[in-house]
Design a protein around this motif. Structure first.
Motif, PDB file in Angstrom:
ATOM      1  N   GLY A 354     -23.867 -34.134 -89.240  1.00 14.91           N
ATOM      2  CA  GLY A 354     -22.766 -33.419 -89.871  1.00 14.91           C
ATOM      3  C   GLY A 354     -21.675 -33.032 -88.899  1.00 14.91           C
ATOM      4  O   GLY A 354     -21.700 -33.391 -87.707  1.00 14.91           O
ATOM      5  N   GLU A 355     -20.705 -32.289 -89.428  1.00 14.52           N
ATOM      6  CA  GLU A 355     -19.563 -31.808 -88.657  1.00 14.52           C
ATOM      7  C   GLU A 355     -19.802 -30.349 -88.283  1.00 14.52           C
ATOM      8  O   GLU A 355     -20.183 -29.530 -89.123  1.00 14.52           O
ATOM      9  N   ARG A 357     -18.681 -26.900 -85.347  1.00 17.90           N
ATOM     10  CA  ARG A 357     -17.725 -26.274 -84.430  1.00 17.90           C
ATOM     11  C   ARG A 357     -18.504 -25.657 -83.278  1.00 17.90           C
ATOM     12  O   ARG A 357     -19.440 -24.873 -83.505  1.00 17.90           O
ATOM     13  N   LEU A 358     -18.154 -26.013 -82.044  1.00 16.94           N
ATOM     14  CA  LEU A 358     -18.654 -25.312 -80.871  1.00 16.94           C
ATOM     15  C   LEU A 358     -17.698 -24.159 -80.631  1.00 16.94           C
ATOM     16  O   LEU A 358     -16.534 -24.369 -80.267  1.00 16.94           O
ATOM     17  N   GLU A 359     -18.177 -22.929 -80.853  1.00 21.17           N
ATOM     18  CA  GLU A 359     -17.312 -21.756 -80.821  1.00 21.17           C
ATOM     19  C   GLU A 359     -16.529 -21.684 -79.511  1.00 21.17           C
ATOM     20  O   GLU A 359     -17.097 -21.659 -78.425  1.00 21.17           O
ATOM     21  N   GLY A 360     -15.217 -21.663 -79.606  1.00 19.23           N
ATOM     22  CA  GLY A 360     -14.354 -21.542 -78.442  1.00 19.23           C
ATOM     23  C   GLY A 360     -14.205 -22.807 -77.637  1.00 19.23           C
ATOM     24  O   GLY A 360     -13.564 -22.797 -76.572  1.00 19.23           O
ATOM     25  N   VAL A 361     -14.799 -23.919 -78.099  1.00 21.95           N
ATOM     26  CA  VAL A 361     -14.735 -25.163 -77.316  1.00 21.95           C
ATOM     27  C   VAL A 361     -13.996 -26.241 -78.104  1.00 21.95           C
ATOM     28  O   VAL A 361     -12.835 -26.517 -77.838  1.00 21.95           O
ATOM     29  N   ALA A 362     -14.676 -26.855 -79.080  1.00 22.26           N
ATOM     30  CA  ALA A 362     -14.061 -27.970 -79.802  1.00 22.26           C
ATOM     31  C   ALA A 362     -14.929 -28.341 -80.992  1.00 22.26           C
ATOM     32  O   ALA A 362     -16.099 -27.968 -81.063  1.00 22.26           O
ATOM     33  N   PRO A 363     -14.371 -29.113 -81.918  1.00 26.47           N
ATOM     34  CA  PRO A 363     -15.202 -29.672 -82.986  1.00 26.47           C
ATOM     35  C   PRO A 363     -16.233 -30.650 -82.410  1.00 26.47           C
ATOM     36  O   PRO A 363     -16.005 -31.281 -81.374  1.00 26.47           O
ATOM     37  N   MET A 364     -17.378 -30.769 -83.098  1.00 26.57           N
ATOM     38  CA  MET A 364     -18.429 -31.689 -82.663  1.00 26.57           C
ATOM     39  C   MET A 364     -19.034 -32.363 -83.888  1.00 26.57           C
ATOM     40  O   MET A 364     -19.277 -31.721 -84.907  1.00 26.57           O
ATOM     41  N   ARG A 365     -19.268 -33.647 -83.763  1.00 27.27           N
ATOM     42  CA  ARG A 365     -19.925 -34.406 -84.825  1.00 27.27           C
ATOM     43  C   ARG A 365     -21.282 -34.888 -84.329  1.00 27.27           C
ATOM     44  O   ARG A 365     -21.407 -35.387 -83.208  1.00 27.27           O
ATOM     45  N   LEU A 366     -22.317 -34.727 -85.160  1.00 26.80           N
ATOM     46  CA  LEU A 366     -23.650 -35.237 -84.861  1.00 26.80           C
ATOM     47  C   LEU A 366     -23.964 -36.379 -85.806  1.00 26.80           C
ATOM     48  O   LEU A 366     -23.806 -36.251 -87.030  1.00 26.80           O
ATOM     49  N   ARG A 367     -24.413 -37.505 -85.233  1.00 30.85           N
ATOM     50  CA  ARG A 367     -24.773 -38.675 -86.027  1.00 30.85           C
ATOM     51  C   ARG A 367     -26.083 -39.251 -85.492  1.00 30.85           C
ATOM     52  O   ARG A 367     -26.385 -39.152 -84.301  1.00 30.85           O
ATOM     53  N   GLN A 368     -26.884 -39.859 -86.364  1.00 29.06           N
ATOM     54  CA  GLN A 368     -28.111 -40.527 -85.935  1.00 29.06           C
ATOM     55  C   GLN A 368     -27.972 -42.035 -86.062  1.00 29.06           C
ATOM     56  O   GLN A 368     -27.342 -42.550 -86.991  1.00 29.06           O
ATOM     57  N   ARG A 369     -28.553 -42.736 -85.096  1.00 24.11           N
ATOM     58  CA  ARG A 369     -28.614 -44.196 -85.139  1.00 24.11           C
ATOM     59  C   ARG A 369     -29.901 -44.634 -84.457  1.00 24.11           C
ATOM     60  O   ARG A 369     -30.239 -44.163 -83.354  1.00 24.11           O
ATOM     61  N   ASP A 370     -30.628 -45.504 -85.090  1.00 22.82           N
ATOM     62  CA  ASP A 370     -31.827 -46.100 -84.496  1.00 22.82           C
ATOM     63  C   ASP A 370     -32.802 -45.053 -83.992  1.00 22.82           C
ATOM     64  O   ASP A 370     -33.396 -45.191 -82.913  1.00 22.82           O
TER      65      ASP A 370
END
Length: 518
Positions: A354-355, A357-370
């Motif tokens: 999912g999508e 937010r790292l507080e005070g840092v930047a947006p972060m996306r987590l994805r799974q593959r293999d």
């Protein structure tokens, strides 16, 4: 304890650990010493040995405290001196409504100064203190306003400790490394301990990150090194511990004994020593960490026992050397086992996608593959995360952790750990309360007879405190939903028909307590 006994304990915790760390470990029992040198991979045994000097990080602070105690015993100062009186005339030192910072506040981390000096250039986190000199350190004081009276709140401060290092050297009239060598190292026979000037017969160990990458050494301006700049061999630290237990006739032993005496009660501390409870007694402990090293020292005066653990790998993001070190302090405390690389459960990977937010840092996306998890932080690109038997994800190329924890409703929360700090990670699609919303949660909530939870707002953040316990911060998960993952606590605020907060639910370890707001 024999050398073989100690080696067996260390191997049980370390062998096969994914970090690849090597450790030099000693247990002092009166006049007997057990020693061992162990590596997660026995093939790496040549990395360390009796001649290897480790960065001991913040354990250096206990040595700075000894030098301060030595000056006090010489009649050259007092713990009740103001910090300002030990700094150059005209230095602007903040106070709180006329209440000054005293030296006793500095050695108990209750000065109110922030963790790092504002003028520290954190652009080079692989060697963060190298560019900071005394001028910038002192100038940083003018950038700070205290939020509470000194002595009233514990907040670990390397800023204050660097000021103390500088102040001690200035009061002694000699550079800090010379002062350490003449007053502490030489009298105790710590012949291979140093800051910048390595003696003959010693080799600096190479530090590593928990991802097995070599880490550059940390450097400090000469008189600021008392914050964490000492290097020492295992034998040198054994002699330091023996003297700390009072088993030395050196003149500095009086000053070392003074540092063990309680200076504050909230929390219990000596002079830069944390007074920690273990079954039936108190011990004095301090941990240290740099970009490539971890360390731990404990003094158990009641049993005349001491522990030294030196690692050529930084375990700061992993929680330090605690499990091994604490077990050596008291065998009733759990030893734990090595962190091994394992495959995460597919259901966990699916739940974490999912999508965020790292507080005070930047947006972060987590994805799974293999069967693997990948993170994409804005501005950094995508990187792969490994997974270990402790239940943590970790970047393969740099030192950090992504720690999942299961919430009461079955959802997963995340915390990012890096550089000794914790950064909340929240779903991007959830509405979070603003700083202006926080006062609306404040109040006292009775949960049981004689037991309440008080919630207050401090600087745009919620802080909670249970009856008879210390305060702890709450981080927002969503509107009306907060947590303190380190304690396994979740708090859900409930509103009445008018929209005002009327009560809360406290979830912890499967239990739920409810209380109406007073």
């Amino acid at each position: 304890m024999s050398d073989a006994d100690l080696a067996g304990i260390v191997r049980q915790r370390l062998e096969g650990d994914r970090t690849g760390a090597c450790m030099a470990v000693a247990v002092v029992e009166k006049d007997h010493v057990a020693r061992t040198f162990q590596c997660a991979d026995p093939a790496d045994a040549g990395r360390i040995g009796p001649d290897a000097a480790f960065e001991i990080g913040s354990v250096s602070k206990t040595m700075t405290a000894t030098l301060l105690a030595d000056l006090i015993l010489q009649g050259r100062g007092s713990l009740d001196d103001t910090l300002a009186s030990w700094l150059p005339e005209g230095t602007r030192v903040p106070d709180y409504q006329g209440q000054p910072i005293l030296l006793r506040h500095v050695v108990t981390h209750t000065s109110g100064l922030p963790r790092l000096p504002p003028r520290l250039d954190e652009a080079r986190m692989d060697d963060p203190y190298a560019g900071l000199d005394a001028e910038a350190l002192l100038a940083s004081l003018a950038d700070v306003e205290l939020e509470a009276a000194p002595g009233t709140r514990f907040a670990y401060s390397n800023f204050a400790s660097m000021l103390l290092s500088y102040a001690v050297a200035r009061r002694a009239g000699v550079d800090f490394e010379t002062l350490l060598r003449e007053r502490l190292f030489a009298p105790l026979g710590m012949d291979h301990a140093y800051i910048d000037r390595p003696p003959r017969g010693v080799r600096p160990a190479t530090g590593h990150t928990p991802t097995r990458q070599p880490a550059p050494p940390w450097r400090f301006a000469a008189d600021l090194a008392g914050v964490g700049g000492v290097r020492a061999t295992l034998e040198g630290m054994v002699r330091y511990v023996q003297a700390g237990l009072g088993r030395s006739g050196a003149p500095i032993a009086r000053a070392m004994a003074m540092t063990r005496e309680p200076v504050s009660q909230t929390p219990p501390m000596g002079m830069n020593w944390i007074i920690a409870p273990v079954p039936g007694r108190n011990v004095l402990v301090h941990e240290g960490g740099t970009g490539g090293f971890s360390s731990f020292v404990a003094l158990d005066p009641q049993r005349q026992r001491g522990v030294v653990v030196l690692s050529d790998t930084a375990w700061t993001s992993l929680g330090g050397l605690g499990s091994l070190a604490n077990h050596l302090v008291d065998a009733s405390l759990p030893l734990g086992g090595p962190r091994r690389e394992v495959a995460p459960e597919p259901a966990l990977l699916q739940a974490l996608e999912g999508e965020y937010r790292l507080e005070g840092v930047a947006p972060m996306r987590l994805r799974q593959r293999d069967g693997k998890l990948f993170a994409d932080v804005e501005g950094q690109g995508e990187f792969e995360l490994g997974y270990d038997s402790a239940g943590d994800f970790y970047p393969l190329q740099f030192d950090a952790l992504l720690r999942p924890h299961r919430r009461a409703d079955g959802s997963w929360g995340l915390t990012w750990l890096q550089g000794g700090g914790e950064i909340p990670v929240v779903r991007a699609d959830l509405e979070l309360p603003s700083a202006e919303d926080m006062p609306g949660y404040a109040g006292t909530y009775p949960l049981l007879p004689g037991f309440s939870l008080t919630v207050r707002e401090e600087g745009g953040q919620l802080v909670a405190q249970a009856t008879g316990q210390g305060a702890f911060p709450l981080r927002a998960v969503a509107r009306d939903h907060f947590e303190a993952p380190v304690f396994g606590i979740e708090i859900r605020f409930l509103r009445d028909r008018s929209g005002e907060v009327a009560s809360l639910e406290l979830h912890q370890h499967g239990n739920v307590l409810r209380g109406r707001r007073q």
